[in-house]
Design a protein around this motif. Structure first.
Motif, PDB file in Angstrom:
ATOM      1  N   ARG A   1     -11.845  -1.064  -1.716  1.00 35.16           N
ATOM      2  CA  ARG A   1     -11.659   0.172  -0.964  1.00 35.16           C
ATOM      3  C   ARG A   1     -11.911   0.005   0.534  1.00 35.16           C
ATOM      4  NH1 ARG A   1     -14.390   6.102  -2.264  1.00 35.16           N
ATOM      5  NH2 ARG A   1     -13.780   7.081  -0.305  1.00 35.16           N
ATOM      6  N   PRO A   2     -12.956  -0.705   0.955  1.00 36.25           N
ATOM      7  CA  PRO A   2     -13.171  -0.859   2.409  1.00 36.25           C
ATOM      8  C   PRO A   2     -11.998  -1.532   3.125  1.00 36.25           C
ATOM      9  CG  PRO A   2     -15.163  -1.439   1.206  1.00 36.25           C
ATOM     10  CD  PRO A   2     -14.080  -1.280   0.186  1.00 36.25           C
ATOM     11  N   SER A   3     -11.221  -2.328   2.392  1.00 39.82           N
ATOM     12  CA  SER A   3     -10.084  -3.010   3.018  1.00 39.82           C
ATOM     13  C   SER A   3      -9.023  -2.036   3.503  1.00 39.82           C
ATOM     14  CB  SER A   3      -9.453  -4.003   2.039  1.00 39.82           C
ATOM     15  OG  SER A   3     -10.370  -4.997   1.659  1.00 39.82           O
ATOM     16  N   LEU A   4      -8.956  -0.864   2.883  1.00 40.27           N
ATOM     17  CA  LEU A   4      -7.939   0.109   3.272  1.00 40.27           C
ATOM     18  C   LEU A   4      -8.132   0.593   4.701  1.00 40.27           C
ATOM     19  CD1 LEU A   4      -7.505   2.345   0.085  1.00 40.27           C
ATOM     20  CD2 LEU A   4      -6.329   0.251   0.716  1.00 40.27           C
TER      21      LEU A   4
ATOM     22  N   LEU B   1       0.821  -1.210   0.000  1.00 40.39           N
ATOM     23  CA  LEU B   1       0.000   0.000   0.000  1.00 40.39           C
ATOM     24  C   LEU B   1       0.854   1.258   0.000  1.00 40.39           C
ATOM     25  CD1 LEU B   1      -2.756  -1.145   2.518  1.00 40.39           C
ATOM     26  CD2 LEU B   1      -3.073  -0.681   0.074  1.00 40.39           C
ATOM     27  N   LEU B   2       1.909   1.274   0.792  1.00 40.42           N
ATOM     28  CA  LEU B   2       2.766   2.459   0.845  1.00 40.42           C
ATOM     29  C   LEU B   2       3.509   2.665  -0.472  1.00 40.42           C
ATOM     30  CD1 LEU B   2       4.165   2.218   4.474  1.00 40.42           C
ATOM     31  CD2 LEU B   2       2.568   3.918   3.588  1.00 40.42           C
ATOM     32  N   ASP B   3       3.966   1.573  -1.075  1.00 45.61           N
ATOM     33  CA  ASP B   3       4.632   1.694  -2.374  1.00 45.61           C
ATOM     34  C   ASP B   3       3.660   2.203  -3.438  1.00 45.61           C
ATOM     35  OD1 ASP B   3       7.033   0.858  -1.341  1.00 45.61           O
ATOM     36  OD2 ASP B   3       6.842  -1.213  -2.038  1.00 45.61           O
TER      37      ASP B   3
ATOM     38  N   ARG C   1      -7.074   4.847   9.017  1.00 44.72           N
ATOM     39  CA  ARG C   1      -8.395   5.276   9.464  1.00 44.72           C
ATOM     40  C   ARG C   1      -8.954   6.407   8.612  1.00 44.72           C
ATOM     41  NH1 ARG C   1      -6.362   6.405  15.397  1.00 44.72           N
ATOM     42  NH2 ARG C   1      -4.632   7.050  14.069  1.00 44.72           N
ATOM     43  N   SER C   2      -8.050   7.177   7.978  1.00 40.06           N
ATOM     44  CA  SER C   2      -8.485   8.338   7.208  1.00 40.06           C
ATOM     45  C   SER C   2      -7.394   8.697   6.207  1.00 40.06           C
ATOM     46  CB  SER C   2      -8.728   9.532   8.135  1.00 40.06           C
ATOM     47  OG  SER C   2      -7.509   9.912   8.757  1.00 40.06           O
ATOM     48  N   ALA C   3      -7.682   9.689   5.351  1.00 40.22           N
ATOM     49  CA  ALA C   3      -6.681  10.169   4.396  1.00 40.22           C
ATOM     50  C   ALA C   3      -5.479  10.756   5.131  1.00 40.22           C
ATOM     51  CB  ALA C   3      -7.303  11.208   3.462  1.00 40.22           C
ATOM     52  N   ASP C   4      -5.723  11.478   6.235  1.00 38.31           N
ATOM     53  CA  ASP C   4      -4.612  12.039   7.010  1.00 38.31           C
ATOM     54  C   ASP C   4      -3.759  10.925   7.616  1.00 38.31           C
ATOM     55  OD1 ASP C   4      -5.254  14.628   6.450  1.00 38.31           O
ATOM     56  OD2 ASP C   4      -6.185  15.059   8.394  1.00 38.31           O
ATOM     57  N   ASP C   5      -4.381   9.852   8.042  1.00 39.01           N
ATOM     58  CA  ASP C   5      -3.644   8.721   8.600  1.00 39.01           C
ATOM     59  C   ASP C   5      -2.736   8.102   7.536  1.00 39.01           C
ATOM     60  OD1 ASP C   5      -3.018   7.016  10.738  1.00 39.01           O
ATOM     61  OD2 ASP C   5      -4.417   5.502  10.038  1.00 39.01           O
ATOM     62  N   LEU C   6      -3.228   8.032   6.302  1.00 43.40           N
ATOM     63  CA  LEU C   6      -2.408   7.536   5.192  1.00 43.40           C
ATOM     64  C   LEU C   6      -1.203   8.439   4.959  1.00 43.40           C
ATOM     65  CD1 LEU C   6      -1.710   5.920   2.643  1.00 43.40           C
ATOM     66  CD2 LEU C   6      -3.462   7.234   1.425  1.00 43.40           C
ATOM     67  N   LEU C   7      -1.425   9.758   4.969  1.00 41.40           N
ATOM     68  CA  LEU C   7      -0.322  10.697   4.747  1.00 41.40           C
ATOM     69  C   LEU C   7       0.713  10.605   5.863  1.00 41.40           C
ATOM     70  CD1 LEU C   7      -2.247  13.819   3.439  1.00 41.40           C
ATOM     71  CD2 LEU C   7      -0.745  12.320   2.137  1.00 41.40           C
TER      72      LEU C   7
ATOM     73  N   PRO D   1      -2.228  14.103  -3.029  1.00 40.63           N
ATOM     74  CA  PRO D   1      -2.433  12.976  -2.116  1.00 40.63           C
ATOM     75  C   PRO D   1      -3.249  11.886  -2.796  1.00 40.63           C
ATOM     76  CG  PRO D   1      -3.220  15.045  -1.148  1.00 40.63           C
ATOM     77  CD  PRO D   1      -2.838  15.340  -2.551  1.00 40.63           C
ATOM     78  N   PRO D   2      -2.875  10.646  -2.657  1.00 40.37           N
ATOM     79  CA  PRO D   2      -3.651   9.567  -3.273  1.00 40.37           C
ATOM     80  C   PRO D   2      -4.992   9.408  -2.579  1.00 40.37           C
ATOM     81  CG  PRO D   2      -1.897   8.667  -1.918  1.00 40.37           C
ATOM     82  CD  PRO D   2      -1.677  10.145  -1.948  1.00 40.37           C
ATOM     83  N   THR D   3      -6.045   9.289  -3.346  1.00 34.96           N
ATOM     84  CA  THR D   3      -7.354   8.993  -2.768  1.00 34.96           C
ATOM     85  C   THR D   3      -7.434   7.517  -2.426  1.00 34.96           C
ATOM     86  OG1 THR D   3      -8.375   8.475  -4.898  1.00 34.96           O
ATOM     87  CG2 THR D   3      -8.377  10.795  -4.214  1.00 34.96           C
ATOM     88  N   PHE D   4      -8.347   7.180  -1.533  1.00 33.52           N
ATOM     89  CA  PHE D   4      -8.515   5.777  -1.183  1.00 33.52           C
ATOM     90  C   PHE D   4      -8.948   4.969  -2.411  1.00 33.52           C
ATOM     91  CE2 PHE D   4      -8.963   5.178   3.674  1.00 33.52           C
ATOM     92  CZ  PHE D   4      -7.807   5.915   3.872  1.00 33.52           C
ATOM     93  N   ALA D   5      -9.779   5.575  -3.254  1.00 37.76           N
ATOM     94  CA  ALA D   5     -10.242   4.863  -4.442  1.00 37.76           C
ATOM     95  C   ALA D   5      -9.077   4.541  -5.367  1.00 37.76           C
ATOM     96  CB  ALA D   5     -11.296   5.687  -5.177  1.00 37.76           C
ATOM     97  N   ALA D   6      -8.214   5.537  -5.607  1.00 34.03           N
ATOM     98  CA  ALA D   6      -7.071   5.331  -6.494  1.00 34.03           C
ATOM     99  C   ALA D   6      -6.086   4.339  -5.881  1.00 34.03           C
ATOM    100  CB  ALA D   6      -6.386   6.661  -6.778  1.00 34.03           C
TER     101      ALA D   6
END
Length: 202
Positions: A48-51, A20-22, A56-62, A34-39
């Motif tokens: 998408r729900p697996s992410l 996921l990080l790669d 927990r959120s887009a900020d958590d991904l960043l 910023p990558p969207t969860f969909a992309a």
């Protein structure tokens, strides 16, 4: 993307996080956004729900991307320095490794990440990376007998920053490196010579 198999749930989760990080890094490098969860889900081959099992959120991904990008840079430079034969070589390896990462696009990726991540996360990540990078450089400079270690390290980093801008503006790495060597090697040679004199070697 093929299903990841691992002996334990923890190992599977770690491997999936790496995927996921790669994928997120590649999307950020391609778009500068910023990558969207969909992309991200599409790129990683997940629903998408697996992410939400990982972020927990887009900020958590960043935040996860910040925590991944900066330490990887530091670790790459550290490995290059550890492989050098002596303290002079460690300083050269520091310069070269940083510029190779820039040429590979890692600096642009880190810069893009800095523009879209929560400011506190970037600040903390940048500070941590700077401290990790400067510590072995300072150790090498001190071992070489530099009179003012902090100032010399700052000047070497200024060379890295200027050379990085040249590379990102399109100047080939080899051309920039030739200029960096011409600038830095006399300084390192003088330190080696003075250290030899101080130990009675002529």
């Amino acid at each position: 993307m093929p299903r990841i198999s691992a002996p334990t749930v923890a190992e599977h989760r770690a491997a999936q996080m790496r995927v996921l990080l790669d994928a997120a890094r590649s999307l950020l490098a391609e778009t500068g956004r910023p990558p969207t969860f969909a992309a991200l889900a599409e790129r990683a081959g997940l629903a998408r729900p697996s992410l939400y099992q990982y972020f927990r959120s887009a900020d958590d991904l960043l935040l996860a991307m910040v925590e991944d990008v900066f330490p990887r840079w530091s670790a790459t430079v550290a490995r290059a320095m550890d492989a050098a034969p002596d303290d002079r070589g460690r300083v050269v390896a520091y310069l070269r490794a940083n510029l190779e990462l820039v040429a590979q696009g890692e600096h642009a990726l880190a810069t893009a990440l800095a523009t879209v991540s929560p400011p506190n996360a970037v600040m903390e990540g940048s500070r941590a990376m700077h401290d990790e990078l400067v510590r072995p450089l300072s150790d090498a400079l001190q071992a070489l007998g530099t009179r003012d270690v902090a100032r010399s390290a700052e000047l070497i980093n200024a060379v890295v920053n200027s050379a990085s801008r040249m590379i990102e503006s399109g100047t080939p790495l080899d051309d920039v490196w030739s200029s960096v060597e011409e600038l830095v090697e006399p300084f390192l040679d003088r330190l080696v010579h003075e250290r030899g004199d101080a130990h009675g070697f002529r």
